[in-house]
Write a protein that holds these residues in place. Sequence first.
Motif, PDB file in Angstrom:
ATOM      1  N   PHE A 242       0.834  -1.210   0.000  1.00  0.00           N
ATOM      2  CA  PHE A 242       0.000   0.000   0.000  1.00  0.00           C
ATOM      3  C   PHE A 242       0.865   1.255   0.000  1.00  0.00           C
ATOM      4  CE2 PHE A 242      -2.131   3.398   2.409  1.00  0.00           C
ATOM      5  CZ  PHE A 242      -3.227   3.611   1.577  1.00  0.00           C
ATOM      6  N   ILE A 243       1.924   1.249   0.802  1.00  0.00           N
ATOM      7  CA  ILE A 243       2.826   2.408   0.858  1.00  0.00           C
ATOM      8  C   ILE A 243       3.482   2.633  -0.503  1.00  0.00           C
ATOM      9  CG2 ILE A 243       4.948   3.302   1.893  1.00  0.00           C
ATOM     10  CD1 ILE A 243       4.198   1.774   4.442  1.00  0.00           C
ATOM     11  N   LEU A 244       3.942   1.557  -1.130  1.00  0.00           N
ATOM     12  CA  LEU A 244       4.559   1.687  -2.452  1.00  0.00           C
ATOM     13  C   LEU A 244       3.544   2.176  -3.479  1.00  0.00           C
ATOM     14  CD1 LEU A 244       6.731  -1.564  -2.512  1.00  0.00           C
ATOM     15  CD2 LEU A 244       7.498   0.780  -2.102  1.00  0.00           C
ATOM     16  N   ARG A 245       2.303   1.727  -3.341  1.00  0.00           N
ATOM     17  CA  ARG A 245       1.251   2.156  -4.271  1.00  0.00           C
ATOM     18  C   ARG A 245       0.960   3.646  -4.106  1.00  0.00           C
ATOM     19  NH1 ARG A 245      -1.429  -0.190  -8.773  1.00  0.00           N
ATOM     20  NH2 ARG A 245      -3.228   1.115  -9.158  1.00  0.00           N
ATOM     21  N   VAL A 246       0.977   4.124  -2.867  1.00  0.00           N
ATOM     22  CA  VAL A 246       0.716   5.541  -2.605  1.00  0.00           C
ATOM     23  C   VAL A 246       1.780   6.408  -3.273  1.00  0.00           C
ATOM     24  CG1 VAL A 246       0.725   7.290  -0.776  1.00  0.00           C
ATOM     25  CG2 VAL A 246      -0.613   5.213  -0.492  1.00  0.00           C
ATOM     26  N   GLY A 247       3.007   5.907  -3.355  1.00  0.00           N
ATOM     27  CA  GLY A 247       4.089   6.674  -3.968  1.00  0.00           C
ATOM     28  C   GLY A 247       3.848   6.994  -5.432  1.00  0.00           C
ATOM     29  N   PHE A 248       2.971   6.241  -6.092  1.00  0.00           N
ATOM     30  CA  PHE A 248       2.681   6.466  -7.510  1.00  0.00           C
ATOM     31  C   PHE A 248       1.331   7.160  -7.704  1.00  0.00           C
ATOM     32  CE2 PHE A 248       5.736   3.008  -7.530  1.00  0.00           C
ATOM     33  CZ  PHE A 248       6.587   3.372  -8.563  1.00  0.00           C
ATOM     34  N   LYS A 296       5.284  16.756  -9.343  1.00  0.00           N
ATOM     35  CA  LYS A 296       4.777  15.386  -9.258  1.00  0.00           C
ATOM     36  C   LYS A 296       5.638  14.542  -8.324  1.00  0.00           C
ATOM     37  CE  LYS A 296       5.192  12.026 -12.356  1.00  0.00           C
ATOM     38  NZ  LYS A 296       5.120  11.245 -13.610  1.00  0.00           N
ATOM     39  N   GLY A 297       6.962  14.676  -8.432  1.00  0.00           N
ATOM     40  CA  GLY A 297       7.867  13.919  -7.592  1.00  0.00           C
ATOM     41  C   GLY A 297       7.791  14.313  -6.127  1.00  0.00           C
ATOM     42  N   ILE A 298       7.669  15.617  -5.856  1.00  0.00           N
ATOM     43  CA  ILE A 298       7.585  16.098  -4.469  1.00  0.00           C
ATOM     44  C   ILE A 298       6.322  15.569  -3.801  1.00  0.00           C
ATOM     45  CG2 ILE A 298       7.260  18.163  -3.054  1.00  0.00           C
ATOM     46  CD1 ILE A 298       9.082  19.652  -5.015  1.00  0.00           C
ATOM     47  N   ILE A 299       5.204  15.620  -4.510  1.00  0.00           N
ATOM     48  CA  ILE A 299       3.944  15.133  -3.942  1.00  0.00           C
ATOM     49  C   ILE A 299       4.024  13.628  -3.699  1.00  0.00           C
ATOM     50  CG2 ILE A 299       1.475  14.805  -4.395  1.00  0.00           C
ATOM     51  CD1 ILE A 299       1.539  17.439  -5.939  1.00  0.00           C
ATOM     52  N   GLY A 300       4.622  12.883  -4.640  1.00  0.00           N
ATOM     53  CA  GLY A 300       4.767  11.441  -4.454  1.00  0.00           C
ATOM     54  C   GLY A 300       5.616  11.098  -3.239  1.00  0.00           C
ATOM     55  N   LEU A 301       6.729  11.822  -3.044  1.00  0.00           N
ATOM     56  CA  LEU A 301       7.589  11.607  -1.877  1.00  0.00           C
ATOM     57  C   LEU A 301       6.842  11.915  -0.591  1.00  0.00           C
ATOM     58  CD1 LEU A 301      10.336  11.050  -0.554  1.00  0.00           C
ATOM     59  CD2 LEU A 301      10.927  13.452  -0.977  1.00  0.00           C
ATOM     60  N   ALA A 302       6.104  13.022  -0.580  1.00  0.00           N
ATOM     61  CA  ALA A 302       5.341  13.401   0.615  1.00  0.00           C
ATOM     62  C   ALA A 302       4.292  12.348   0.959  1.00  0.00           C
ATOM     63  CB  ALA A 302       4.670  14.762   0.399  1.00  0.00           C
ATOM     64  N   MET A 303       3.652  11.781  -0.060  1.00  0.00           N
ATOM     65  CA  MET A 303       2.630  10.758   0.176  1.00  0.00           C
ATOM     66  C   MET A 303       3.237   9.482   0.742  1.00  0.00           C
ATOM     67  SD  MET A 303      -0.278  12.107  -0.461  1.00  0.00           S
ATOM     68  CE  MET A 303      -1.261  10.621  -0.398  1.00  0.00           C
ATOM     69  N   VAL A 304       4.413   9.098   0.234  1.00  0.00           N
ATOM     70  CA  VAL A 304       5.089   7.899   0.755  1.00  0.00           C
ATOM     71  C   VAL A 304       5.470   8.084   2.214  1.00  0.00           C
ATOM     72  CG1 VAL A 304       7.209   6.536   0.611  1.00  0.00           C
ATOM     73  CG2 VAL A 304       5.935   7.060  -1.449  1.00  0.00           C
ATOM     74  N   LEU A 305       6.058   9.236   2.547  1.00  0.00           N
ATOM     75  CA  LEU A 305       6.460   9.506   3.933  1.00  0.00           C
ATOM     76  C   LEU A 305       5.250   9.529   4.866  1.00  0.00           C
ATOM     77  CD1 LEU A 305       9.140  12.302   3.330  1.00  0.00           C
ATOM     78  CD2 LEU A 305       9.532   9.892   3.855  1.00  0.00           C
ATOM     79  N   THR A 306       4.152  10.139   4.405  1.00  0.00           N
ATOM     80  CA  THR A 306       2.937  10.206   5.221  1.00  0.00           C
ATOM     81  C   THR A 306       2.351   8.821   5.444  1.00  0.00           C
ATOM     82  OG1 THR A 306       2.456  12.407   4.331  1.00  0.00           O
ATOM     83  CG2 THR A 306       0.651  11.237   5.411  1.00  0.00           C
ATOM     84  N   ALA A 307       2.227   8.032   4.371  1.00  0.00           N
ATOM     85  CA  ALA A 307       1.664   6.688   4.490  1.00  0.00           C
ATOM     86  C   ALA A 307       2.528   5.801   5.375  1.00  0.00           C
ATOM     87  CB  ALA A 307       1.512   6.066   3.105  1.00  0.00           C
ATOM     88  N   ARG A 313       2.625   3.842  12.934  1.00  0.00           N
ATOM     89  CA  ARG A 313       1.879   4.172  14.146  1.00  0.00           C
ATOM     90  C   ARG A 313       0.731   3.205  14.381  1.00  0.00           C
ATOM     91  NH1 ARG A 313       0.763  10.336  15.577  1.00  0.00           N
ATOM     92  NH2 ARG A 313       0.179   9.150  17.418  1.00  0.00           N
ATOM     93  N   ILE A 314       0.129   2.683  13.288  1.00  0.00           N
ATOM     94  CA  ILE A 314      -1.024   1.815  13.436  1.00  0.00           C
ATOM     95  C   ILE A 314      -0.600   0.399  13.826  1.00  0.00           C
ATOM     96  CG2 ILE A 314      -2.935   0.722  12.175  1.00  0.00           C
ATOM     97  CD1 ILE A 314      -3.159   3.325  10.561  1.00  0.00           C
ATOM     98  N   ASN A 315       0.286  -0.225  13.057  1.00  0.00           N
ATOM     99  CA  ASN A 315       0.688  -1.623  13.383  1.00  0.00           C
ATOM    100  C   ASN A 315       2.183  -1.851  13.302  1.00  0.00           C
ATOM    101  OD1 ASN A 315       1.064  -1.469  10.653  1.00  0.00           O
ATOM    102  ND2 ASN A 315      -0.141  -3.292  10.146  1.00  0.00           N
ATOM    103  N   ASP A 316       2.956  -0.767  13.369  1.00  0.00           N
ATOM    104  CA  ASP A 316       4.417  -0.850  13.402  1.00  0.00           C
ATOM    105  C   ASP A 316       4.973  -1.577  12.183  1.00  0.00           C
ATOM    106  OD1 ASP A 316       6.820  -0.174  14.577  1.00  0.00           O
ATOM    107  OD2 ASP A 316       7.032  -2.115  15.606  1.00  0.00           O
ATOM    108  N   SER A 317       4.353  -1.343  11.017  1.00  0.00           N
ATOM    109  CA  SER A 317       4.844  -1.904   9.754  1.00  0.00           C
ATOM    110  C   SER A 317       5.121  -0.757   8.794  1.00  0.00           C
ATOM    111  CB  SER A 317       3.808  -2.849   9.133  1.00  0.00           C
ATOM    112  OG  SER A 317       3.606  -3.970   9.951  1.00  0.00           O
ATOM    113  N   GLY A 318       6.234  -0.826   8.133  1.00  0.00           N
ATOM    114  CA  GLY A 318       6.599   0.215   7.166  1.00  0.00           C
ATOM    115  C   GLY A 318       7.769  -0.228   6.336  1.00  0.00           C
ATOM    116  N   ILE A 319       8.134   0.597   5.374  1.00  0.00           N
ATOM    117  CA  ILE A 319       9.266   0.248   4.509  1.00  0.00           C
ATOM    118  C   ILE A 319      10.574   0.817   5.051  1.00  0.00           C
ATOM    119  CG2 ILE A 319       7.891  -0.061   2.439  1.00  0.00           C
ATOM    120  CD1 ILE A 319       8.600   2.762   1.613  1.00  0.00           C
TER     121      ILE A 319
END
Length: 320
Positions: A242-248, A296-307, A313-319
């Motif tokens: 999901f995090i990788l998908r948000v980046g695109f 486009k790249g800045i928004i994608g980076l911001a979305m990845v960091l946010t996700a 915070r929710i289940n301690d899983s991330g990239i």
Amino acid sequence: MGSELKSAQMIVKTVHESGLKKVLDKIWKFKLLYLLLLPAFLWVFIFDYLPVFGISVAFMDYNFIRGIGGSEWAGLNYFYALFESDMFWTAFKNTLIINLYKMISGFICPILLALALNEIRIKWFKKTLQTAVYLPRFVSWVVYGGIITILLSPETGIVNKLIELLGGSPAYLLADHHYFRTILVVTDAMKEMGWAAIIYIAAIAGLNPEVNEAAVVDGATRFQRIIYMTLPGISGTIVVMFILRVGFIMSAGLDQVINLYNPMVLQVGDILDTYIYRVGVEQFNISLAAAADVIKGIIGLAMVLTANHFAKRINDSGIF
């Protein structure tokens, strides 16, 4: 005071040298493994990091003959021009809307497909079905878009033939702004979900089968085993994907859209990728196209960091 400062500097130097020595020793120990990784590192460096210097084009009045070194700096002029462009904001809005739809379908469909394939017990049928759903991934959008155009043709398309049999009238669906986004989302899911399901199938295969057998003995139904065992077991994989998908989220698929859209659906089908292509290649305004790509790249980076932040915070899983 001077002696104490020298002692502190010597300690820092010793720690630094010992740490560096450990790193070098570890690299030398696994030198063959690092050698295997070298082609991948070179690929990423050449095609992902070296092009980053091209971002400077967005801040200059780029002249193709003079090149980057000879072009004059323009500051943020091209960013201001973007923010004042109605076509840019139309493409920006369409990109968000189409990608949100694609995120829902392209994220949920592979999971459902993987769960369904996992429940098939006839091996030959399972392998045949897996192969069938993987194949569209290896067909280019040029060919796939041609197939879709034929299927949706108002005169000979099978979709319009079915509409006529049901009492409706044929329509040029690819030129109808009411249906174009839906066509993009559905065709993208049909093409990509088989390939995306591979990761979830692998994650399911890695689960402990003894737990599933114990649940069967305890009387758990197939649906209960999916909900309470399989899905929680692959939740980490789901979060990462999901995090990788948000980046695109700002990349709605240039290949797909450019092969399917037309002037009739430009208001609902024009995305940032097609906008950048049209401005940069057709109009040859390289600086304006580069500025749009930077945004486009800045928004994608911001979305990845946010996700990633919320996932940890929710289940301690991330990239990371």
